[in-house]
Design an enzyme around this catalytic site. Structure first.
Site, PDB file in Angstrom:
ATOM      1  N   ASP A   1     -10.930   4.351   2.543  1.00 36.49           N
ATOM      2  CA  ASP A   1     -10.409   3.472   3.584  1.00 36.49           C
ATOM      3  C   ASP A   1      -9.794   4.267   4.727  1.00 36.49           C
ATOM      4  OD1 ASP A   1      -9.351   0.743   4.533  1.00 36.49           O
ATOM      5  OD2 ASP A   1      -7.498   1.904   4.345  1.00 36.49           O
TER       6      ASP A   1
ATOM      7  N   TYR B   1      -5.114   6.105  12.253  1.00 38.36           N
ATOM      8  CA  TYR B   1      -4.447   6.954  11.270  1.00 38.36           C
ATOM      9  C   TYR B   1      -4.383   8.401  11.749  1.00 38.36           C
ATOM     10  CZ  TYR B   1      -4.685   3.159   7.793  1.00 38.36           C
ATOM     11  OH  TYR B   1      -4.547   1.984   7.105  1.00 38.36           O
TER      12      TYR B   1
ATOM     13  N   LYS C   1       2.241  -1.244  23.017  1.00 34.85           N
ATOM     14  CA  LYS C   1       1.473  -1.419  21.790  1.00 34.85           C
ATOM     15  C   LYS C   1       0.938  -2.842  21.758  1.00 34.85           C
ATOM     16  CE  LYS C   1       1.774  -1.304  16.743  1.00 34.85           C
ATOM     17  NZ  LYS C   1       2.638  -1.070  15.548  1.00 34.85           N
TER      18      LYS C   1
ATOM     19  N   GLN D   1      -7.614  -7.131   3.682  1.00 37.44           N
ATOM     20  CA  GLN D   1      -6.659  -6.146   3.192  1.00 37.44           C
ATOM     21  C   GLN D   1      -5.247  -6.577   3.586  1.00 37.44           C
ATOM     22  OE1 GLN D   1      -5.956  -1.619   4.527  1.00 37.44           O
ATOM     23  NE2 GLN D   1      -7.992  -1.953   3.683  1.00 37.44           N
TER      24      GLN D   1
ATOM     25  N   GLY E   1      -2.751   5.489  -2.005  1.00 38.14           N
ATOM     26  CA  GLY E   1      -2.423   6.125  -0.733  1.00 38.14           C
ATOM     27  C   GLY E   1      -1.897   7.539  -0.803  1.00 38.14           C
TER      28      GLY E   1
ATOM     29  N   ARG F   1      -1.218  12.563  -8.473  1.00 35.08           N
ATOM     30  CA  ARG F   1      -0.922  11.138  -8.337  1.00 35.08           C
ATOM     31  C   ARG F   1      -2.207  10.321  -8.261  1.00 35.08           C
ATOM     32  NH1 ARG F   1       3.588   9.400  -5.740  1.00 35.08           N
ATOM     33  NH2 ARG F   1       2.800   7.336  -6.322  1.00 35.08           N
TER      34      ARG F   1
END
Length: 322
Positions: free
Chosen positions: A56, A61, A101, A184, A286, A292
């Protein structure tokens, strides 16, 4: 585990998604470094080794560097592209010389964003494009035209949304020619609105529930994959350093107890709690830490009992069921 709705469209989609927001360095416009690229390789390798095939992204990002770092992986391993599912999101614009924004679902912005994403990822197509956050100025015909152009050109195979309600999905589906196949939203042991909305129907204790009724039901009826961002609650119950309330400490201990009972990592328990829901929720892992990622992937081996599922819900909620 049950089959995902997404598997009806993309057969090799895994039960977990790897969220790439953590790769690509800092949130700035500095060039991608060698160390940051190597960091991305390590995270992607860990996800693949854990059986995760869905990756994803979003155009924003790390200011595009997350996609760029992943693109370096694909550049060095071109055969990998057909083995994975790539999804990305667009529609958020940061403050710039043109304005504050804002959200932008105009045809030009959607198409341009996808073309830039494809360039950064070093790929010719996305398996799935999601609209990132609802744009109140959305003109449905423009979105439909953008989707048609991207689909017809082969640049996007499927479409979805993020952070939308059932009504919003139903409305958009009326105008577009390609069905929405994913949504999502934030769901976790610290974001319980998706459960609360059903339990507190007609109950004044539920007047502040911040989750739109009917979203999960519409998704299930229309084969729309619900994906959960932030499913691990930023590690609150799995060892991340944080100041916890007595209630949160109790939930953390319960997670540890259940991890021991099921023979998995604590990271797996918090994801398995989401996956136990009949909506077949697809959590997004994430962390960029390979350990992890591996621990989270153990969630696919766990099916919580009804009793354990409710024990976690009640503990996280902090009050008994009405």
């Amino acid at each position: 585990m049950k089959n995902l709705p997404l598997n009806q469209y993309i057969s090799h989609a895994s039960q977990l998604v790897y969220g790439c927001m953590a790769i690509g360095g800092e949130w700035d416009f500095n060039p991608l470094t060698k160390d940051q690229t190597q960091h991305a390789f390590a995270a992607v390798d860990a996800a693949l080794e854990a059986g995760i095939t869905v990756f994803d992204h979003a155009d924003i990002y790390r200011m595009g560097k997350a996609e760029q770092a992943f693109g370096e992986v694909l550049k060095s391993r071109p055969n990998l592209r057909e083995e994975i599912v790539l999804q990305s999101k667009c529609g958020i614009r940061f403050e710039d010389e043109h304005g504050p924004k804002r959200y932008d679902f105009s045809k030009d912005w959607i198409v341009t964003s996808v073309e830039n994403t494809l360039s950064r990822l070093n790929t010719e197509y996305l398996d799935l494009l999601l609209l990132h956050r609802p744009d109140p100025l959305m003109e449905e015909e423009e979105v439909a035209a953008a989707f048609d152009a991207l689909f017809d050109s082969g640049k996007v195979k499927h479409f979805g949304v993020s952070n939308m309600s059932g009504v919003q999905m139903q409305h958009l589906n009326h105008y577009i020619n390609q069905p929405l196949i994913a949504n999502q939203v934030e769901m976790s042991l610290t974001n319980l609105g998706f459960v609360d909305e059903g339990i507190y129907v007609g109950n004044p204790d539920g007047q502040h529930v911040n989750f739109t009724a009917g979203t999960l039901q519409y998704a299930k009826q229309n084969n729309i994959q619900m994906q959960s961002w932030g499913p691990a609650s930023q590690g609150k119950y799995t060892g991340a350093p944080a100041a916890l309330t007595a209630q949160e400490e109790a939930t953390k201990k319960l997670v540890a107890t259940l991890a021991q009972k099921y023979g998995v990592a604590t990271d797996a328990i918090v994801l398995a709690w989401l996956m136990r829901h009949p909506s077949n929720i697809q959590p997004i892992v994430g962390s960029a830490n390979p350990k992890r990622i591996k621990a989270s992937a153990e969630a696919v081996t766990v099916t919580l009992t009804r009793e354990d599922w409710y024990a976690l819900y009640v503990s996280a909620k902090g009050v008994e069921l009405p």
